[in-house]
Design a protein around this motif. Structure first.
Motif, short mmCIF file in Angstrom:
data_model
loop_
_atom_site.label_atom_id
_atom_site.label_comp_id
_atom_site.label_asym_id
_atom_site.label_seq_id
_atom_site.Cartn_x
_atom_site.Cartn_y
_atom_site.Cartn_z
N ASP A 63 0.80 -1.30 0.10
CA ASP A 63 0.18 -0.21 0.08
C ASP A 63 0.97 1.23 0.06
O ASP A 63 0.52 2.33 -0.65
CB ASP A 63 -0.81 -0.02 1.20
CG ASP A 63 -2.16 -1.29 1.25
OD1 ASP A 63 -2.30 -1.31 -0.07
OD2 ASP A 63 -2.28 -1.73 2.21
N LYS B 285 -4.27 1.49 -7.54
CA LYS B 285 -4.35 2.72 -7.00
C LYS B 285 -4.46 4.04 -8.11
O LYS B 285 -5.23 4.78 -7.92
CB LYS B 285 -2.86 2.80 -6.12
CG LYS B 285 -2.89 4.14 -5.33
CD LYS B 285 -4.03 4.21 -4.34
CE LYS B 285 -3.88 5.50 -3.24
NZ LYS B 285 -4.73 5.35 -2.43
N LYS C 4 -1.52 -3.86 -7.01
CA LYS C 4 -1.89 -2.79 -6.26
C LYS C 4 -1.64 -1.26 -6.45
O LYS C 4 -2.39 -0.45 -6.45
CB LYS C 4 -1.27 -2.92 -4.48
CG LYS C 4 -2.20 -4.07 -3.95
CD LYS C 4 -1.96 -3.87 -2.67
CE LYS C 4 -2.63 -5.00 -1.66
NZ LYS C 4 -2.60 -4.93 -0.40
#
Length: 388
Positions: free
Chosen positions: A179, A210, A206
């Protein structure tokens, strides 16, 4: 490489915990990079908590002995050595702070009660002739020794507590690393771009997701035969509304590269010179991008930075079964050829343009600085691990 015995301060519980993790490593039950790193740190936290050690030297030897045993179980797993070196660096930093506290304490002048010149001499015997002066000196010495023992005990307990807290923070960092890397996605991905990626990578997934939260773009995924991990990556990205996904065979990479704006790759490990140990097929993609002057971005957390140099590319590779490439049912052909199916490719640093981690983007030439901060003298453990 021979398996080194565990230290004598090892408890039975710690030994069982280490052996269980080694068994799962050898059976291939712990494969995914992030999982390997987190489970290794959890193992070391457990071992440090329940083992008996009285000073920094014993703790360092404890960590090194467990590290050697893990590496002997899975010699080609770079992430284990990376984590062990990071823990050794934590111990080194914390021990420097403890030494500073001890120096501050030792620099203080101990308070002693004055001894009167007219004190009673006591009896004529040497043992009893100290009188009041001897009693005061004995009491001062006893108080000084007791105070020193209390400081040492408090220092050791505080040191152990601080080490466990540092390890807990490191586990949190590893848990959130994907993240944290994804937060930089909007700086590298723009609307309507064509992005090419290779194989399956949760970090890249990810990262792209994003960016897709605010921008719409196209993603081309190579299938990465014979494992065909690219199909899993494409399926995961297709669930995002702002990403148009296309899967292509590995042989079409060079032909499609002229239309690609950016290549975004994941990796298993980053070597000390900036080279990559990445999934098989990555080298073809990076070479094609270099030929077409297409930017290559690598998403990798600091725990993947290895202090090793790739003097021998095959040392860190794994050969898979060639059955997926040439089935055994092709009996006549199997007997006449040698088929090699490597799991990883080595990508030289000149084919990589930028590395992205939780702190942002870095050039390959800057990696030495990051490794110095993360490992420092702990790199010696990695360099000497195969000589133990």
């Amino acid at each position: 490489m021979e398996t080194s015995p565990l230290p004598t301060q090892f408890s039975r519980e710690a030994t069982i915990y280490v052996e269980d993790f080694i068994t799962r490593l050898r059976r291939g039950q712990v494969i995914e990079a992030k999982k390997v790193a987190i489970e290794t740190v959890n193992l070391m936290r457990h071992v440090i908590s329940i083992s008996r050690w009285d000073n920094v030297t014993m703790l360092v030897e404890l960590i090194k002995s467990v590290g050697r045993k893990l590496v002997s179980a899975q010699p080609r797993e770079l992430l284990i050595v990376n984590v062990i070196c990071r823990l050794l660096r934590m111990v080194e930093e914390e021990s420097e702070a403890v030494e500073f506290v001890e120096e501050e304490w030792s620099s203080r002048e101990p308070t002693r009660e004055p001894v009167s010149a007219t004190s009673n001499k006591g009896s004529e015997t040497p043992a009893m002739g100290l009188g009041q002066a001897g009693a005061l000196l004995t009491r001062n010495l006893t108080e000084q020794v007791t105070s020193q023992l209390e400081v040492e005990t408090m220092t050791l307990l505080g040191f152990k507590k601080n080490i466990i807290n540092e390890i807990n923070e490191y586990i949190m960092e590893l848990s959130n690393i994907e993240d944290d890397i994804a937060k930089n996605a909007l700086e590298y991905i723009h609307s309507n771009e064509i992005i090419l990626t290779c194989g399956r990578s949760h970090t890249v997934e990810k990262f792209l997701r994003k960016a897709a939260a605010k921008r719409k773009f196209h993603v081309i995924v190579t299938e990465c035969a014979p494992t065909y991990d690219g199909h899993e990556q494409a399926k995961a990205l297709a669930a995002c509304a702002n990403i148009d996904v296309v899967v292509i065979p590995d042989s079409a990479v060079f032909a499609i590269m002229s239309r690609v704006n950016k290549v975004i790759l994941g990796t298993r490990a980053v070597m000390a010179n900036g080279g990559l140990i990445a999934t098989s097929g990555t080298h073809i993609v990076a070479a094609a991008a270099h030929h077409h002057a297409t930017q290559v971005v690598v998403c990798a957390g600091p725990y993947k930075h290895s202090p090793w140099f790739p003097f021998n590319d095959d040392r860190f590779n794994i050969l898979l079964s060639p059955d997926a490439v040439l089935p055994y049912r092709e009996g006549d052909l199997v007997n006449t050829v040698d088929v090699v199916s490597p799991k990883y490719d080595y990508v030289p640093p000149e084919l990589v343009d930028i590395f992205v981690d939780s702190m942002g983007g870095h050039l390959p030439s800057y990696l030495y600085r990051l490794m110095q901060e993360n490992y420092d003298d702990a790199k010696d453990f990695a360099w000497n691990i195969y000589d133990q």
